[in-house]
Design an enzyme around this catalytic site. Sequence first.
Site, short mmCIF file in Angstrom:
data_model
loop_
_atom_site.label_atom_id
_atom_site.label_comp_id
_atom_site.label_asym_id
_atom_site.label_seq_id
_atom_site.Cartn_x
_atom_site.Cartn_y
_atom_site.Cartn_z
N TYR A 143 1.70 29.67 79.66
CA TYR A 143 3.12 28.97 80.42
C TYR A 143 2.86 27.45 81.10
O TYR A 143 3.01 26.45 80.76
CB TYR A 143 3.55 29.88 80.73
N LYS A 147 2.80 23.61 79.17
CA LYS A 147 3.91 22.94 79.93
C LYS A 147 2.69 21.28 80.81
O LYS A 147 3.07 20.57 80.85
CB LYS A 147 4.48 23.18 81.11
#
Length: 234
Positions: A143, A147
């Site tokens: 993740y 990002k």
Amino acid sequence: MKIEDSVVFVTGANRGLGLEFARQALQRGARKVYAGARDPASVTLPGVVPVKLDVTDPAAVAAAADAARDVTLLINNAGIARVGSLMDDGALDALRDHFETNVFGILALSRAFAGGLAANGGGAILNVLSVASWVNRPILSAYGVSKSAAWALTNGLRQSLREQRTQVVALHAGFIDTELVRGFEVPKATPADVVRQAYEAIEAGAEEVSTDDFTRQVKAGLSGGNYLNDTAPR
């Protein structure tokens, strides 16, 4: 730009932060709010226009942009977050999945809507990012990588769309009290406060907004050597 009288398209608008984006857009006087979701029947907020949308499906993205040519504000909110380290079995597949939604999904929507935004005066795009754009821990490694890439993508889109006067905003936040992080026992911001700050940033003409003290501290320490390693949540 002003939210009042705008036409807003929110991805992942059936729950959590996306639902709050749609709700506050209506409260702030948006003329129309499109609510994108894989299952339009899951969109239950009165006053919005449900749109079937899977951000990883090029045909669905094209169809959504064609159905919403009047949009002046695109909110790229849809995202996934799966627990795991880059050393775990299946890490490569997990990273690919995160990129498909969190990076390529943002790019696909932004490209699909860019022409309409230009035709409607420029408008704005807001990308929901994270403090994980700048810090990475094994609990959410894939993740975090996605990002970080999405932050770079946002900066690139800003330059590419500047000539057509499209405002591109990066929204960075820590943990937010939604289903995405329901199992995490950590301090969490409310969706209402995060969305309020996001809309205020858009109306102020900002290009980036951090919604909590920790995220602002991390951003301020980007050039501080080991600062990020010392302060990142564990």
